[in-house]
Design an enzyme around this catalytic site. Structure first.
Site: not given
Length: 158
Positions: A150-152
């Site tokens: 989810f960071y990416a």
């Protein structure tokens, strides 16, 4: 005048110092969250906070009202956004934190840029947007449609 978000992080602090040494006026903002050592962030801030050409605001980009006030009060030539919730593993168990910081916070920032006459806007992304790419060196035109965290994904949205 330059606005630097995430000014207490490693890159933000050193970039602030760079411009301050050149005599530029810097407004620095940081939410001072505890993902990285808060004491380290505060120690960095101590080094630059009393300089005449630096003003610090403890502010989270998801607080659009405070951000709007800051944009109304100051006219920026350059905005450099280094503020983001970092960390791939943490994003898997805490996706809302990444949505709030990296998506909503980024939206609030660029929304405030719309009528501000800022000449230059720069933001930091991450190599994580390239997913499982195994071609090196990575090139900017490589596909970023398959984030692994989810960071990416939050940085890809930006």
């Amino acid at each position: 005048m330059i606005l630097i978000t995430g000014c207490c992080g490693f890159i933000g602090f050193h970039l602030s110092q760079f411009y301050l040494k050149k005599g530029k006026k810097i407004i620095g903002i940081d939410n001072l969250n505890n993902y990285y050592d808060v004491k380290l962030k505060k120690n960095r801030l101590k080094i630059i906070k009393d300089l005449d050409n630096f003003k610090f605001h403890k502010l989270d980009l998801k607080d659009d009202l405070k951000l709007k006030k800051l944009f109304k009060k100051n006219k920026y030539d350059i905005v450099i956004n280094l503020a983001a919730q970092a960390g791939v593993r943490y994003s898997i168990s805490n996706p809302k934190t990444y949505f709030d910081s990296n998506v909503l916070g980024f939206y609030n920032l660029i929304n405030n840029l719309v009528n501000s006459n800022v000449k230059h806007f720069l933001f930091a992304s991450t190599s994580s947007v390239y997913g499982s790419c195994n071609k090196f060196p990575i090139k900017e035109n490589y596909n970023t449609d398959d984030p692994l965290s989810f960071y990416a994904a939050s940085k890809k949205i930006n």
